[in-house]
Design a protein around this motif. Structure first.
Motif, PDB file in Angstrom:
ATOM      1  N   SER A  86       0.823  -1.221   0.000  1.00 53.43           N
ATOM      2  CA  SER A  86       0.000   0.000   0.000  1.00 53.43           C
ATOM      3  C   SER A  86       0.854   1.266   0.000  1.00 53.43           C
ATOM      4  O   SER A  86       0.385   2.324  -0.402  1.00 53.43           O
ATOM      5  N   THR A  87       2.117   1.165   0.447  1.00 52.66           N
ATOM      6  CA  THR A  87       2.956   2.371   0.491  1.00 52.66           C
ATOM      7  C   THR A  87       3.956   2.443  -0.676  1.00 52.66           C
ATOM      8  O   THR A  87       4.840   3.292  -0.674  1.00 52.66           O
ATOM      9  N   ALA A  88       3.805   1.535  -1.636  1.00 51.64           N
ATOM     10  CA  ALA A  88       4.657   1.587  -2.840  1.00 51.64           C
ATOM     11  C   ALA A  88       3.869   2.261  -3.951  1.00 51.64           C
ATOM     12  O   ALA A  88       2.738   1.868  -4.231  1.00 51.64           O
ATOM     13  N   PHE A  89       4.454   3.267  -4.576  1.00 55.72           N
ATOM     14  CA  PHE A  89       3.705   3.996  -5.604  1.00 55.72           C
ATOM     15  C   PHE A  89       4.623   4.584  -6.674  1.00 55.72           C
ATOM     16  O   PHE A  89       5.844   4.604  -6.515  1.00 55.72           O
ATOM     17  N   MET A  90       3.968   5.032  -7.747  1.00 55.53           N
ATOM     18  CA  MET A  90       4.707   5.686  -8.819  1.00 55.53           C
ATOM     19  C   MET A  90       4.014   7.008  -9.134  1.00 55.53           C
ATOM     20  O   MET A  90       2.787   7.066  -9.175  1.00 55.53           O
ATOM     21  N   ALA A  91       4.800   8.061  -9.338  1.00 54.73           N
ATOM     22  CA  ALA A  91       4.262   9.356  -9.772  1.00 54.73           C
ATOM     23  C   ALA A  91       4.870   9.640 -11.137  1.00 54.73           C
ATOM     24  O   ALA A  91       6.092   9.638 -11.274  1.00 54.73           O
ATOM     25  N   GLU A  92       4.018   9.859 -12.135  1.00 54.76           N
ATOM     26  CA  GLU A  92       4.507   9.956 -13.515  1.00 54.76           C
ATOM     27  C   GLU A  92       4.030  11.244 -14.175  1.00 54.76           C
ATOM     28  O   GLU A  92       2.928  11.707 -13.938  1.00 54.76           O
ATOM     29  N   TYR A  93       4.898  11.787 -15.027  1.00 54.91           N
ATOM     30  CA  TYR A  93       4.512  12.953 -15.825  1.00 54.91           C
ATOM     31  C   TYR A  93       5.138  12.832 -17.213  1.00 54.91           C
ATOM     32  O   TYR A  93       6.266  12.351 -17.354  1.00 54.91           O
ATOM     33  N   GLY A  94       4.408  13.316 -18.227  1.00 51.08           N
ATOM     34  CA  GLY A  94       4.926  13.296 -19.593  1.00 51.08           C
ATOM     35  C   GLY A  94       4.524  12.031 -20.311  1.00 51.08           C
ATOM     36  O   GLY A  94       3.732  11.235 -19.811  1.00 51.08           O
ATOM     37  N   SER A  95       5.088  11.849 -21.501  1.00 52.36           N
ATOM     38  CA  SER A  95       4.751  10.647 -22.267  1.00 52.36           C
ATOM     39  C   SER A  95       5.895  10.274 -23.189  1.00 52.36           C
ATOM     40  O   SER A  95       6.744  11.101 -23.529  1.00 52.36           O
ATOM     41  N   GLY A  96       5.905   9.025 -23.583  1.00 56.33           N
ATOM     42  CA  GLY A  96       6.881   8.545 -24.556  1.00 56.33           C
ATOM     43  C   GLY A  96       8.266   8.362 -23.983  1.00 56.33           C
ATOM     44  O   GLY A  96       8.495   8.475 -22.773  1.00 56.33           O
ATOM     45  N   LYS A  97       9.191   8.087 -24.904  1.00 53.17           N
ATOM     46  CA  LYS A  97      10.575   7.796 -24.518  1.00 53.17           C
ATOM     47  C   LYS A  97      11.421   9.062 -24.525  1.00 53.17           C
ATOM     48  O   LYS A  97      11.104   9.971 -25.261  1.00 53.17           O
ATOM     49  N   ALA A 154       7.205  22.618 -20.026  1.00 49.49           N
ATOM     50  CA  ALA A 154       7.563  23.810 -20.812  1.00 49.49           C
ATOM     51  C   ALA A 154       8.060  23.440 -22.214  1.00 49.49           C
ATOM     52  O   ALA A 154       8.439  24.308 -22.993  1.00 49.49           O
ATOM     53  N   GLY A 155       8.090  22.149 -22.528  1.00 52.36           N
ATOM     54  CA  GLY A 155       8.507  21.707 -23.853  1.00 52.36           C
ATOM     55  C   GLY A 155      10.014  21.708 -24.060  1.00 52.36           C
ATOM     56  O   GLY A 155      10.502  21.592 -25.179  1.00 52.36           O
ATOM     57  N   LYS A 156      10.770  21.833 -22.959  1.00 53.53           N
ATOM     58  CA  LYS A 156      12.229  21.905 -23.103  1.00 53.53           C
ATOM     59  C   LYS A 156      12.873  20.527 -23.109  1.00 53.53           C
ATOM     60  O   LYS A 156      13.979  20.351 -23.616  1.00 53.53           O
ATOM     61  N   LEU A 157      12.214  19.574 -22.474  1.00 51.95           N
ATOM     62  CA  LEU A 157      12.697  18.186 -22.488  1.00 51.95           C
ATOM     63  C   LEU A 157      11.553  17.304 -22.978  1.00 51.95           C
ATOM     64  O   LEU A 157      10.383  17.617 -22.742  1.00 51.95           O
ATOM     65  N   LYS A 158      11.948  16.194 -23.622  1.00 52.98           N
ATOM     66  CA  LYS A 158      10.910  15.295 -24.166  1.00 52.98           C
ATOM     67  C   LYS A 158      11.003  13.933 -23.511  1.00 52.98           C
ATOM     68  O   LYS A 158      12.097  13.390 -23.371  1.00 52.98           O
ATOM     69  N   GLY A 159       9.836  13.366 -23.154  1.00 56.42           N
ATOM     70  CA  GLY A 159       9.816  12.020 -22.596  1.00 56.42           C
ATOM     71  C   GLY A 159       8.988  11.958 -21.324  1.00 56.42           C
ATOM     72  O   GLY A 159       8.109  12.789 -21.094  1.00 56.42           O
ATOM     73  N   THR A 160       9.289  10.953 -20.522  1.00 59.99           N
ATOM     74  CA  THR A 160       8.511  10.686 -19.304  1.00 59.99           C
ATOM     75  C   THR A 160       9.434  10.751 -18.093  1.00 59.99           C
ATOM     76  O   THR A 160      10.557  10.245 -18.137  1.00 59.99           O
ATOM     77  N   ILE A 161       8.934  11.372 -17.034  1.00 66.15           N
ATOM     78  CA  ILE A 161       9.662  11.366 -15.758  1.00 66.15           C
ATOM     79  C   ILE A 161       8.817  10.598 -14.738  1.00 66.15           C
ATOM     80  O   ILE A 161       7.604  10.753 -14.686  1.00 66.15           O
ATOM     81  N   ARG A 162       9.497   9.746 -13.973  1.00 63.92           N
ATOM     82  CA  ARG A 162       8.783   8.991 -12.935  1.00 63.92           C
ATOM     83  C   ARG A 162       9.522   9.091 -11.603  1.00 63.92           C
ATOM     84  O   ARG A 162      10.751   9.017 -11.575  1.00 63.92           O
ATOM     85  N   PHE A 163       8.735   9.219 -10.559  1.00 64.54           N
ATOM     86  CA  PHE A 163       9.265   9.081  -9.199  1.00 64.54           C
ATOM     87  C   PHE A 163       8.655   7.815  -8.613  1.00 64.54           C
ATOM     88  O   PHE A 163       7.434   7.638  -8.645  1.00 64.54           O
ATOM     89  N   TYR A 164       9.517   6.934  -8.118  1.00 60.10           N
ATOM     90  CA  TYR A 164       9.025   5.723  -7.473  1.00 60.10           C
ATOM     91  C   TYR A 164       9.167   5.852  -5.957  1.00 60.10           C
ATOM     92  O   TYR A 164      10.281   6.052  -5.448  1.00 60.10           O
ATOM     93  N   GLY A 165       8.042   5.765  -5.263  1.00 62.44           N
ATOM     94  CA  GLY A 165       8.071   5.728  -3.803  1.00 62.44           C
ATOM     95  C   GLY A 165       8.324   4.282  -3.390  1.00 62.44           C
ATOM     96  O   GLY A 165       7.502   3.403  -3.615  1.00 62.44           O
ATOM     97  N   THR A 166       9.519   4.042  -2.817  1.00 64.97           N
ATOM     98  CA  THR A 166       9.940   2.661  -2.543  1.00 64.97           C
ATOM     99  C   THR A 166      10.048   2.417  -1.038  1.00 64.97           C
ATOM    100  O   THR A 166      11.002   2.837  -0.401  1.00 64.97           O
ATOM    101  N   PRO A 167       9.068   1.725  -0.468  1.00 62.97           N
ATOM    102  CA  PRO A 167       9.028   1.548   0.993  1.00 62.97           C
ATOM    103  C   PRO A 167       9.935   0.430   1.509  1.00 62.97           C
ATOM    104  O   PRO A 167      10.521  -0.334   0.726  1.00 62.97           O
ATOM    105  N   ALA A 168      10.010   0.366   2.817  1.00 61.08           N
ATOM    106  CA  ALA A 168      10.585  -0.781   3.543  1.00 61.08           C
ATOM    107  C   ALA A 168      11.988  -1.181   3.079  1.00 61.08           C
ATOM    108  O   ALA A 168      12.266  -2.351   2.875  1.00 61.08           O
TER     109      ALA A 168
END
Ligand SMILES: [Zn+2]
Length: 480
Positions: A86-97, A154-168
């Motif tokens: 329940s405390t493991a999660f992903m926060a994502e923004y953007g799309s593609g590679k 802002a269109g300065k970088l292209k792709g996806t950024i993810r933050f992984y909340g990694t518990p325990a």
């Protein structure tokens, strides 16, 4: 000869100046640093919140919620409950590679509660504390991800950024189940950092380890009236630890064996019919660890035979050593050199010296030097991390940033103290800057990405990753 040398020196200096200039001219990096700087107050507040929650492995509900709420407010899309945690999660923004990701831990350690003062003084007697600085860890990573998100927006970088909340990370190793769930399968490159007493691009592997529970079951009897009717589980336990301790003379210097006796009977006048001991085996390489693990299991069997009791071994979990990526580390190194040394105030240095006095260390303040990239040692010292498992699935770049005085005993009250005040906050902001700068490199430089991936492939060789975990759900309810 002297002339050749002089030309060489000039050439090297010229290349260094060009490299510096290139960094300075990189507006996306400057924007990333600026984005982190402008968030200093809110990131500090978030880190202090998680510090005060002091939640231990798999119980980090408030800490995970605080990070998710912040990420959601920044416009990230949240995926919860990864790998049935329940405390493991992903926060994502953007799309593609490319998909560039960063990990953040946030669990505390039991029994380390401490006020942000330079002498031992628990905040809540017997409570937990951030003795590994994971409150800073999670927040710096999310701060870096947010800086990147703004540039994608802002269109300065292209792709996806993810933050992984990694518990325990401190117990059970939550990332193992996230890897098993395939959470990192489509990530191109992963970033990670850890609070430390020095600042460097981390190119050491750490140690592989395995955790398993050994239980002995015998026959209870009166310890004096009819001990001959008893078969003692704690006799087996003692024989087991004795066996391990004899074995120590014949293991390689890189091996570590620890145990924690969890149950060895309840009262003195009963022959105990049950005993339980948590055992941990480590070595710098997984193969070496596995050999010792099997031998220790044999010792358990031998102990059970001698005490005439039954025994049971249950795998808890285990982690791989880290698969280092020097190409990625070199990119990070350049950014550290550009950022320069982290600076502390006179008050902070005085605080550090008091901690050093209280912990019996030389009163020298901080180690903030940026040294050249280290060699990767064949048999490093140190601990273990479940980042190791992620690093076998996706190329991983790792940073260590100063958040505590030089030589601070880790997993101690001293780290809890620093993590809850300006020393830790500074290290956290510095880490977020270095991480976001390096992520800018990863988005902008396709050649760098492919070189990082090539090194990953080469180091991994033919090994097919298999996590050291039992089948079934993660031990989220096992709070023993
Ligand atoms: Zn840690």
């Amino acid at each position: 000869m002297i002339r050749t040398k002089l030309i060489l020196i000039l050439l090297v200096s010229y290349v260094a100046v060009i490299a510096q200039k290139k960094q300075k001219n990189n507006s996306n990096k400057r924007a990333a640093i600026e984005a982190v700087k402008t968030k200093t107050n809110e990131l500090t507040e978030l880190s202090d919140k998680i510090w005060s929650f002091e939640e231990v492995a798999f119980q980090e509900e408030q800490s995970a919620a605080a990070l998710m709420t912040y990420a959601e407010k920044q416009g990230f899309i949240i995926t919860k409950n990864i790998g049935d945690i329940s405390t493991a999660f992903m926060a994502e923004y953007g799309s593609g590679k490319p998909v560039i990701a960063i990990m953040g831990e946030f669990d505390a350690l039991p029994g380390l509660s401490q006020k942000p003062v330079p002498y031992k003084d628990p905040l809540n007697e017997g409570g937990a504390g951030h003795g590994c600085g994971h409150n800073l860890f999670g927040v710096a990573s999310l701060g870096a991800a947010t800086a990147i998100k703004e540039q994608i927006e802002a269109g300065k970088l292209k792709g996806t950024i993810r933050f992984y909340g990694t518990p325990a990370e401190e117990k059970f190793f939550g990332k193992l189940w996230m890897v098993r769930a395939g959470a990192f399968d489509d990530v191109d490159i992963m970033m990670d950092w850890h609070p430390s007493a020095s600042t460097k691009a981390n190119v050491q592997t750490g140690l592989a380890l395995v955790d398993f529970m050994v239980e002995f079951a015998g026959q209870a009897a009166h310890a004096s009236a009819d001990p001959w009717n008893g078969r003692s589980a704690s006799d087996a336990l003692e024989l087991y630890t004795t066996g391990i301790n004899y074995y120590r003379e014949h293991i390689l210097p890189s091996v570590r064996i620890h145990y924690h006796i969890m149950d060895a009977g309840k009262v003195v006048n009963v022959v105990p019919d049950y005993a339980k001991i948590w055992t941990r085996v480590r070595d710098t390489k997984r193969e070496g660890m596995e050999k010792v693990w099997k031998r220790v299991e044999k010792i358990a069997e031998g102990a059970a035979i001698m005490a005439d009791v039954d025994y049971k071994i249950t795998l808890i979990s285990g982690v791989h050593e880290v698969l280092v990526n020097r190409t990625g580390a070199a990119a990070l190194q350049k950014n550290l050199e550009y950022l320069g040394e982290l600076k502390f105030t006179e008050e902070e240095v005085a605080f550090a010296k008091k901690i050093q006095e209280a912990t019996g260390k030389p009163q020298v303040g901080f180690d903030t030097k940026i040294n050249p990239l280290e060699e990767t040692l064949e048999h490093p010292r140190g601990g273990s991390t479940d980042v190791g498992d992620v690093s076998w699935v996706v190329p991983t770049i790792r940073l260590g940033a100063t958040v505590a005085p030089k030589d601070t005993p880790w997993h101690s009250w001293a780290v809890v103290a620093c993590s809850g005040m300006s020393i830790g906050h500074k290290g956290m902001i510095y880490a977020a800057e270095a991480l976001s700068m390096t992520m800018v490199d990863l988005y902008e430089n396709e050649k760098l990405r492919s070189e990082i991936k090539a090194e990953f492939k080469e180091r991994k060789g033919g090994y097919v990753y298999k996590g050291i975990i039992p089948d079934g759900p993660p031990p989220v309810n096992d709070v023993d």
